[in-house]
Enzyme design. Structure first.
Site, PDB file in Angstrom:
ATOM      1  N   GLY A  30       0.783  -1.240   0.000  1.00  0.00           N
ATOM      2  CA  GLY A  30       0.000   0.000   0.000  1.00  0.00           C
ATOM      3  C   GLY A  30       0.805   1.275   0.000  1.00  0.00           C
ATOM      4  N   GLY A  85       2.927   2.281  -2.566  1.00  0.00           N
ATOM      5  CA  GLY A  85       3.255   2.778  -3.909  1.00  0.00           C
ATOM      6  C   GLY A  85       4.609   2.317  -4.431  1.00  0.00           C
ATOM      7  N   ALA A 128       6.937   4.015  -7.452  1.00  0.00           N
ATOM      8  CA  ALA A 128       8.207   4.643  -7.063  1.00  0.00           C
ATOM      9  C   ALA A 128       9.375   4.025  -7.833  1.00  0.00           C
ATOM     10  CB  ALA A 128       8.416   4.503  -5.562  1.00  0.00           C
ATOM     11  N   ASP A 150      -1.038   7.277  -7.573  1.00  0.00           N
ATOM     12  CA  ASP A 150       0.279   6.878  -7.060  1.00  0.00           C
ATOM     13  C   ASP A 150       1.406   7.546  -7.849  1.00  0.00           C
ATOM     14  OD1 ASP A 150      -1.132   5.190  -5.413  1.00  0.00           O
ATOM     15  OD2 ASP A 150       0.078   3.415  -5.842  1.00  0.00           O
TER      16      ASP A 150
HETATM   17  O1  PMV Z   1      -1.805  -0.156  -2.981  1.00  0.00           O
HETATM   18  P1  PMV Z   1      -1.289   1.059  -3.676  1.00  0.00           P
HETATM   19  O2  PMV Z   1      -0.179   1.721  -2.963  1.00  0.00           O
HETATM   20  O3  PMV Z   1      -0.909   0.762  -5.111  1.00  0.00           O
HETATM   21  O4  PMV Z   1      -2.514   2.123  -3.758  1.00  0.00           O
HETATM   22  C1  PMV Z   1      -3.624   1.840  -4.568  1.00  0.00           C
HETATM   23  C2  PMV Z   1      -4.669   2.913  -4.541  1.00  0.00           C
HETATM   24  C3  PMV Z   1      -6.001   2.485  -5.194  1.00  0.00           C
HETATM   25  O5  PMV Z   1      -6.899   3.590  -5.062  1.00  0.00           O
HETATM   26  C4  PMV Z   1      -6.592   1.294  -4.479  1.00  0.00           C
HETATM   27  C5  PMV Z   1      -5.847   2.129  -6.665  1.00  0.00           C
HETATM   28  C6  PMV Z   1      -5.650   3.317  -7.576  1.00  0.00           C
HETATM   29  O6  PMV Z   1      -5.224   3.088  -8.712  1.00  0.00           O
HETATM   30  O7  PMV Z   1      -5.941   4.460  -7.209  1.00  0.00           O
END
Ligand code: PMV
Length: 318
Positions: free
Chosen positions: A105, A107, A111, A152
Protein backbone atom coordinates in the site's frame (compact mmCIF):
# COMPACT_ATOMS: atom_id res chain seq x y z
CA UNK A 1 27.97 8.19 -20.93
CA UNK A 2 28.57 8.95 -17.26
CA UNK A 3 26.72 7.01 -14.52
CA UNK A 4 23.43 8.57 -13.41
CA UNK A 5 21.35 8.03 -10.32
CA UNK A 6 17.87 9.11 -9.31
CA UNK A 7 15.41 8.38 -6.57
CA UNK A 8 11.71 8.49 -5.71
CA UNK A 9 9.73 8.32 -2.49
CA UNK A 10 6.95 6.07 -1.24
CA UNK A 11 3.47 7.55 -0.83
CA UNK A 12 0.52 7.47 1.54
CA UNK A 13 -3.11 7.84 0.59
CA UNK A 14 -4.72 9.95 3.26
CA UNK A 15 -8.31 9.65 2.04
CA UNK A 16 -10.20 8.24 -0.92
CA UNK A 17 -8.38 5.12 -2.17
CA UNK A 18 -10.48 2.82 -4.37
CA UNK A 19 -13.23 5.46 -4.79
CA UNK A 20 -10.63 7.45 -6.76
CA UNK A 21 -10.66 4.70 -9.40
CA UNK A 22 -14.36 5.56 -9.96
CA UNK A 23 -13.85 9.30 -10.39
CA UNK A 24 -14.10 10.46 -6.77
CA UNK A 25 -11.38 12.74 -5.34
CA UNK A 26 -8.59 11.48 -3.06
CA UNK A 27 -5.80 12.99 -0.97
CA UNK A 28 -2.25 11.66 -1.02
CA UNK A 29 1.11 12.72 0.32
CA UNK A 30 4.69 11.64 -0.22
CA UNK A 31 6.23 9.33 2.36
CA UNK A 32 9.72 10.65 1.94
CA UNK A 33 11.39 8.51 4.62
CA UNK A 34 11.14 5.41 2.44
CA UNK A 35 12.79 5.69 -0.95
CA UNK A 36 14.01 3.81 -3.95
CA UNK A 37 17.31 4.71 -5.61
CA UNK A 38 18.34 3.66 -9.09
CA UNK A 39 21.85 3.81 -10.52
CA UNK A 40 22.48 3.42 -14.26
CA UNK A 41 26.13 2.97 -15.23
CA UNK A 42 28.01 2.09 -18.39
CA UNK A 43 28.98 -1.57 -18.62
CA UNK A 44 32.44 -1.49 -20.12
CA UNK A 45 33.41 -4.60 -22.06
CA UNK A 46 29.92 -6.15 -22.22
CA UNK A 47 28.46 -7.10 -25.63
CA UNK A 48 26.66 -4.18 -27.31
CA UNK A 49 23.05 -3.66 -26.38
CA UNK A 50 23.15 -5.59 -23.11
CA UNK A 51 21.31 -4.12 -20.12
CA UNK A 52 21.83 -5.93 -16.87
CA UNK A 53 19.22 -5.40 -14.15
CA UNK A 54 20.07 -5.89 -10.51
CA UNK A 55 17.48 -5.50 -7.73
CA UNK A 56 17.93 -7.56 -4.58
CA UNK A 57 14.50 -6.59 -3.19
CA UNK A 58 12.75 -7.67 -6.41
CA UNK A 59 14.89 -10.78 -6.75
CA UNK A 60 16.32 -9.66 -10.10
CA UNK A 61 19.87 -10.23 -11.36
CA UNK A 62 19.57 -10.77 -15.09
CA UNK A 63 19.51 -9.37 -18.61
CA UNK A 64 16.47 -7.15 -19.18
CA UNK A 65 15.36 -9.19 -22.20
CA UNK A 66 14.95 -12.23 -19.95
CA UNK A 67 12.42 -10.40 -17.79
CA UNK A 68 8.78 -11.40 -18.36
CA UNK A 69 6.70 -9.17 -20.67
CA UNK A 70 4.69 -7.61 -17.86
CA UNK A 71 7.66 -6.89 -15.56
CA UNK A 72 7.65 -3.26 -14.49
CA UNK A 73 11.42 -2.80 -14.86
CA UNK A 74 11.21 -4.07 -18.42
CA UNK A 75 8.15 -1.91 -19.13
CA UNK A 76 9.92 1.19 -17.81
CA UNK A 77 13.01 0.54 -19.94
CA UNK A 78 10.97 -0.14 -23.10
CA UNK A 79 8.89 3.01 -22.68
CA UNK A 80 11.89 5.27 -22.12
CA UNK A 81 13.71 3.84 -25.18
CA UNK A 82 10.58 4.26 -27.26
CA UNK A 83 9.63 7.79 -26.18
CA UNK A 84 13.21 9.01 -26.63
CA UNK A 85 13.33 7.22 -30.00
CA UNK A 86 16.56 5.42 -29.10
CA UNK A 87 17.19 2.86 -31.84
CA UNK A 88 20.31 1.29 -30.39
CA UNK A 89 19.94 -0.12 -26.87
CA UNK A 90 22.80 1.18 -24.69
CA UNK A 91 25.12 -1.20 -22.85
CA UNK A 92 24.65 -0.56 -19.17
CA UNK A 93 23.82 -1.87 -15.71
CA UNK A 94 20.70 -0.75 -13.88
CA UNK A 95 20.78 -1.27 -10.11
CA UNK A 96 17.66 -0.74 -8.02
CA UNK A 97 17.87 -0.27 -4.25
CA UNK A 98 14.46 -0.04 -2.65
CA UNK A 99 13.46 0.51 0.98
CA UNK A 100 9.75 0.41 0.07
CA UNK A 101 7.99 -2.87 0.88
CA UNK A 102 6.07 -4.29 -2.09
CA UNK A 103 2.35 -5.15 -2.08
CA UNK A 104 1.99 -3.07 1.07
CA UNK A 105 0.00 0.00 0.00
CA UNK A 106 2.98 2.35 -0.14
CA UNK A 107 3.26 2.78 -3.91
CA UNK A 108 6.40 0.67 -4.39
CA UNK A 109 5.70 -0.12 -8.04
CA UNK A 110 5.12 3.52 -9.01
CA UNK A 111 8.21 4.64 -7.06
CA UNK A 112 10.44 2.03 -8.72
CA UNK A 113 9.07 2.96 -12.16
CA UNK A 114 9.61 6.69 -11.59
CA UNK A 115 13.16 6.24 -10.26
CA UNK A 116 14.14 3.96 -13.19
CA UNK A 117 12.70 6.37 -15.76
CA UNK A 118 14.43 9.33 -14.15
CA UNK A 119 17.84 7.66 -13.98
CA UNK A 120 17.67 5.90 -17.36
CA UNK A 121 16.47 8.95 -19.31
CA UNK A 122 19.22 11.05 -17.67
CA UNK A 123 21.77 8.36 -18.57
CA UNK A 124 20.60 8.58 -22.19
CA UNK A 125 21.16 12.34 -22.10
CA UNK A 126 17.45 13.32 -22.18
CA UNK A 127 16.12 13.61 -18.63
CA UNK A 128 12.33 13.40 -18.73
CA UNK A 129 10.36 16.41 -17.52
CA UNK A 130 7.90 15.85 -14.66
CA UNK A 131 4.70 15.93 -16.75
CA UNK A 132 6.01 13.47 -19.32
CA UNK A 133 7.45 11.26 -16.61
CA UNK A 134 4.05 11.23 -14.91
CA UNK A 135 2.28 10.18 -18.12
CA UNK A 136 4.78 7.40 -18.80
CA UNK A 137 4.69 6.11 -15.22
CA UNK A 138 0.90 5.98 -15.52
CA UNK A 139 1.26 3.80 -18.61
CA UNK A 140 3.44 1.36 -16.67
CA UNK A 141 0.96 1.39 -13.76
CA UNK A 142 -1.81 0.56 -16.23
CA UNK A 143 0.16 -2.42 -17.52
CA UNK A 144 0.75 -3.59 -13.94
CA UNK A 145 -2.60 -2.91 -12.28
CA UNK A 146 -5.20 -2.80 -15.06
CA UNK A 147 -7.25 0.26 -14.11
CA UNK A 148 -5.16 2.53 -11.86
CA UNK A 149 -6.48 5.99 -11.04
CA UNK A 150 -3.04 7.58 -11.53
CA UNK A 151 -2.83 8.90 -7.97
CA UNK A 152 0.28 6.88 -7.06
CA UNK A 153 2.46 7.98 -9.97
CA UNK A 154 1.26 11.59 -9.61
CA UNK A 155 2.06 12.04 -5.91
CA UNK A 156 5.38 10.25 -6.37
CA UNK A 157 6.50 12.24 -9.43
CA UNK A 158 5.74 15.65 -7.86
CA UNK A 159 6.55 14.55 -4.29
CA UNK A 160 4.02 16.97 -2.83
CA UNK A 161 0.67 16.47 -1.06
CA UNK A 162 -2.09 16.40 -3.68
CA UNK A 163 -5.85 16.51 -4.11
CA UNK A 164 -6.36 14.16 -7.03
CA UNK A 165 -9.33 13.48 -9.23
CA UNK A 166 -9.01 11.38 -12.36
CA UNK A 167 -9.23 13.54 -15.49
CA UNK A 168 -8.89 16.85 -13.59
CA UNK A 169 -5.90 19.18 -13.06
CA UNK A 170 -3.66 18.08 -10.19
CA UNK A 171 -4.18 20.34 -7.16
CA UNK A 172 -1.34 20.72 -4.69
CA UNK A 173 -2.54 20.88 -1.09
CA UNK A 174 -1.60 23.63 1.33
CA UNK A 175 -1.84 22.19 4.85
CA UNK A 176 -3.03 24.83 7.34
CA UNK A 177 -0.89 23.32 10.10
CA UNK A 178 1.58 20.52 10.70
CA UNK A 179 0.04 17.02 10.92
CA UNK A 180 1.86 13.99 12.31
CA UNK A 181 1.05 10.42 11.32
CA UNK A 182 2.08 6.97 12.43
CA UNK A 183 2.22 4.23 9.83
CA UNK A 184 2.12 0.56 10.88
CA UNK A 185 2.62 -2.63 8.91
CA UNK A 186 -0.19 -5.22 9.08
CA UNK A 187 2.33 -7.84 7.95
CA UNK A 188 -0.10 -9.01 5.26
CA UNK A 189 0.99 -8.66 1.63
CA UNK A 190 -1.77 -8.00 -0.87
CA UNK A 191 -1.53 -6.96 -4.50
CA UNK A 192 -3.41 -3.79 -5.39
CA UNK A 193 -4.54 -5.34 -8.67
CA UNK A 194 -6.42 -8.02 -6.72
CA UNK A 195 -8.29 -5.62 -4.39
CA UNK A 196 -9.14 -3.26 -7.26
CA UNK A 197 -10.47 -6.26 -9.22
CA UNK A 198 -12.42 -7.47 -6.17
CA UNK A 199 -14.22 -4.15 -5.84
CA UNK A 200 -14.85 -3.94 -9.60
CA UNK A 201 -16.45 -7.36 -9.47
CA UNK A 202 -18.52 -6.68 -6.33
CA UNK A 203 -19.73 -3.39 -7.77
CA UNK A 204 -20.74 -5.06 -11.01
CA UNK A 205 -22.87 -7.54 -9.05
CA UNK A 206 -24.46 -4.91 -6.85
CA UNK A 207 -24.04 -1.31 -8.06
CA UNK A 208 -26.88 0.09 -5.95
CA UNK A 209 -25.05 -1.05 -2.81
CA UNK A 210 -21.51 -0.05 -3.78
CA UNK A 211 -22.03 3.24 -5.64
CA UNK A 212 -23.37 5.18 -2.61
CA UNK A 213 -20.44 3.87 -0.52
CA UNK A 214 -18.01 5.05 -3.19
CA UNK A 215 -19.68 8.48 -3.20
CA UNK A 216 -19.46 8.69 0.58
CA UNK A 217 -15.72 8.00 0.40
CA UNK A 218 -15.47 10.88 -2.09
CA UNK A 219 -17.25 13.06 0.47
CA UNK A 220 -14.66 12.07 3.11
CA UNK A 221 -11.95 13.31 0.75
CA UNK A 222 -13.75 16.64 0.20
CA UNK A 223 -14.34 17.18 3.92
CA UNK A 224 -10.79 16.04 4.69
CA UNK A 225 -9.32 18.45 2.18
CA UNK A 226 -10.91 21.51 3.76
CA UNK A 227 -9.99 20.25 7.25
CA UNK A 228 -6.40 19.77 6.14
CA UNK A 229 -6.21 23.20 4.55
CA UNK A 230 -7.86 24.96 7.47
CA UNK A 231 -5.69 23.07 9.96
CA UNK A 232 -8.52 21.18 11.68
CA UNK A 233 -6.98 17.91 12.86
CA UNK A 234 -10.13 16.71 14.64
CA UNK A 235 -12.28 16.90 11.51
CA UNK A 236 -9.51 15.38 9.40
CA UNK A 237 -9.29 12.47 11.87
CA UNK A 238 -13.06 11.96 11.75
CA UNK A 239 -12.95 11.85 7.95
CA UNK A 240 -10.25 9.17 8.17
CA UNK A 241 -12.36 7.10 10.57
CA UNK A 242 -15.48 7.35 8.39
CA UNK A 243 -13.40 6.47 5.35
CA UNK A 244 -12.02 3.37 7.10
CA UNK A 245 -15.49 2.24 8.15
CA UNK A 246 -16.70 2.56 4.55
CA UNK A 247 -13.71 0.60 3.22
CA UNK A 248 -14.33 -2.10 5.83
CA UNK A 249 -18.01 -2.27 4.77
CA UNK A 250 -16.75 -2.84 1.25
CA UNK A 251 -14.60 -5.78 2.51
CA UNK A 252 -11.37 -3.96 1.76
CA UNK A 253 -9.94 -4.18 5.27
CA UNK A 254 -8.77 -7.35 7.06
CA UNK A 255 -8.52 -8.49 10.71
CA UNK A 256 -4.86 -7.43 11.01
CA UNK A 257 -5.64 -3.91 9.75
CA UNK A 258 -8.76 -3.71 11.94
CA UNK A 259 -6.64 -4.57 14.97
CA UNK A 260 -4.15 -1.79 14.18
CA UNK A 261 -6.96 0.71 13.54
CA UNK A 262 -8.60 -0.18 16.85
CA UNK A 263 -5.33 0.00 18.80
CA UNK A 264 -4.59 3.44 17.32
CA UNK A 265 -8.06 4.83 18.00
CA UNK A 266 -8.23 3.45 21.55
CA UNK A 267 -4.85 4.93 22.47
CA UNK A 268 -5.75 8.45 21.32
CA UNK A 269 -5.29 8.71 17.54
CA UNK A 270 -7.60 11.30 16.00
CA UNK A 271 -8.21 9.01 13.04
CA UNK A 272 -6.96 5.70 11.68
CA UNK A 273 -7.50 3.84 8.45
CA UNK A 274 -5.89 1.52 5.96
CA UNK A 275 -3.83 3.20 3.26
CA UNK A 276 -3.52 2.02 -0.35
CA UNK A 277 -4.99 -1.12 -1.83
CA UNK A 278 -6.10 -2.62 1.52
CA UNK A 279 -6.79 -6.21 2.68
CA UNK A 280 -3.27 -5.95 4.06
CA UNK A 281 -0.42 -3.49 3.74
CA UNK A 282 -0.21 -0.50 6.04
CA UNK A 283 -2.39 1.46 8.45
CA UNK A 284 -2.19 5.24 8.74
CA UNK A 285 -3.10 7.11 11.95
CA UNK A 286 -3.32 10.85 12.59
CA UNK A 287 -1.90 11.52 16.03
CA UNK A 288 -1.45 14.61 18.21
CA UNK A 289 2.12 15.27 19.33
CA UNK A 290 1.28 14.49 22.98
CA UNK A 291 -0.28 11.10 22.08
CA UNK A 292 2.51 9.81 19.84
CA UNK A 293 4.21 7.64 22.47
CA UNK A 294 0.96 6.05 23.64
CA UNK A 295 -0.26 5.28 20.12
CA UNK A 296 3.14 3.94 19.06
CA UNK A 297 3.24 1.61 22.09
CA UNK A 298 -0.31 0.42 21.46
CA UNK A 299 0.55 -0.35 17.82
CA UNK A 300 3.72 -2.17 18.79
CA UNK A 301 1.65 -4.08 21.36
CA UNK A 302 -0.35 -5.64 18.53
CA UNK A 303 2.85 -7.26 17.28
CA UNK A 304 3.29 -5.07 14.20
CA UNK A 305 6.77 -5.35 12.77
CA UNK A 306 7.25 -1.69 12.00
CA UNK A 307 5.86 1.70 13.04
CA UNK A 308 7.02 4.78 11.10
CA UNK A 309 6.41 8.42 11.94
CA UNK A 310 5.96 11.05 9.25
CA UNK A 311 4.96 14.72 9.30
CA UNK A 312 3.04 16.75 6.79
CA UNK A 313 4.45 20.24 7.12
CA UNK A 314 2.35 23.39 7.08
CA UNK A 315 2.52 25.25 3.76
CA UNK A 316 5.68 27.31 3.56
CA UNK A 317 7.58 25.29 6.17
CA UNK A 318 9.03 22.67 3.84
O1 PMV B 1 -1.80 -0.16 -2.98
P1 PMV B 1 -1.29 1.06 -3.68
O2 PMV B 1 -0.18 1.72 -2.96
O3 PMV B 1 -0.91 0.76 -5.11
O4 PMV B 1 -2.51 2.12 -3.76
C1 PMV B 1 -3.62 1.84 -4.57
C2 PMV B 1 -4.67 2.91 -4.54
C3 PMV B 1 -6.00 2.49 -5.19
O5 PMV B 1 -6.90 3.59 -5.06
C4 PMV B 1 -6.59 1.29 -4.48
C5 PMV B 1 -5.85 2.13 -6.67
C6 PMV B 1 -5.65 3.32 -7.58
O6 PMV B 1 -5.22 3.09 -8.71
O7 PMV B 1 -5.94 4.46 -7.21
Amino acid sequence: MPAMSANASAKLILLGEHAVVYGEPALAMPFSALRVRVVVEPWIGAPAGRIHVFARDLDLDQDWRDLPENNLVREAIVLVLSVLEIQQTPTCKISIFSEIPVSAGLGASAAITVAIMRAFSAFLGHPLQQDQLNQLAFQVETRMHGTPSGIDNTVIVYEKPIYFRKGFEIEFLKPGQEFTFLVADSGVKKSTASTVAQLANDRLQNPSYYDPLIEQIGECARVGRSALESGNAVVLGEAMNTNQDLLATMQLSCPELDQLVQAARQSGALGAKLTGGGKGGHMLALVREEDLDAVRSALLGTGTRQVYQTTLLAEGNA
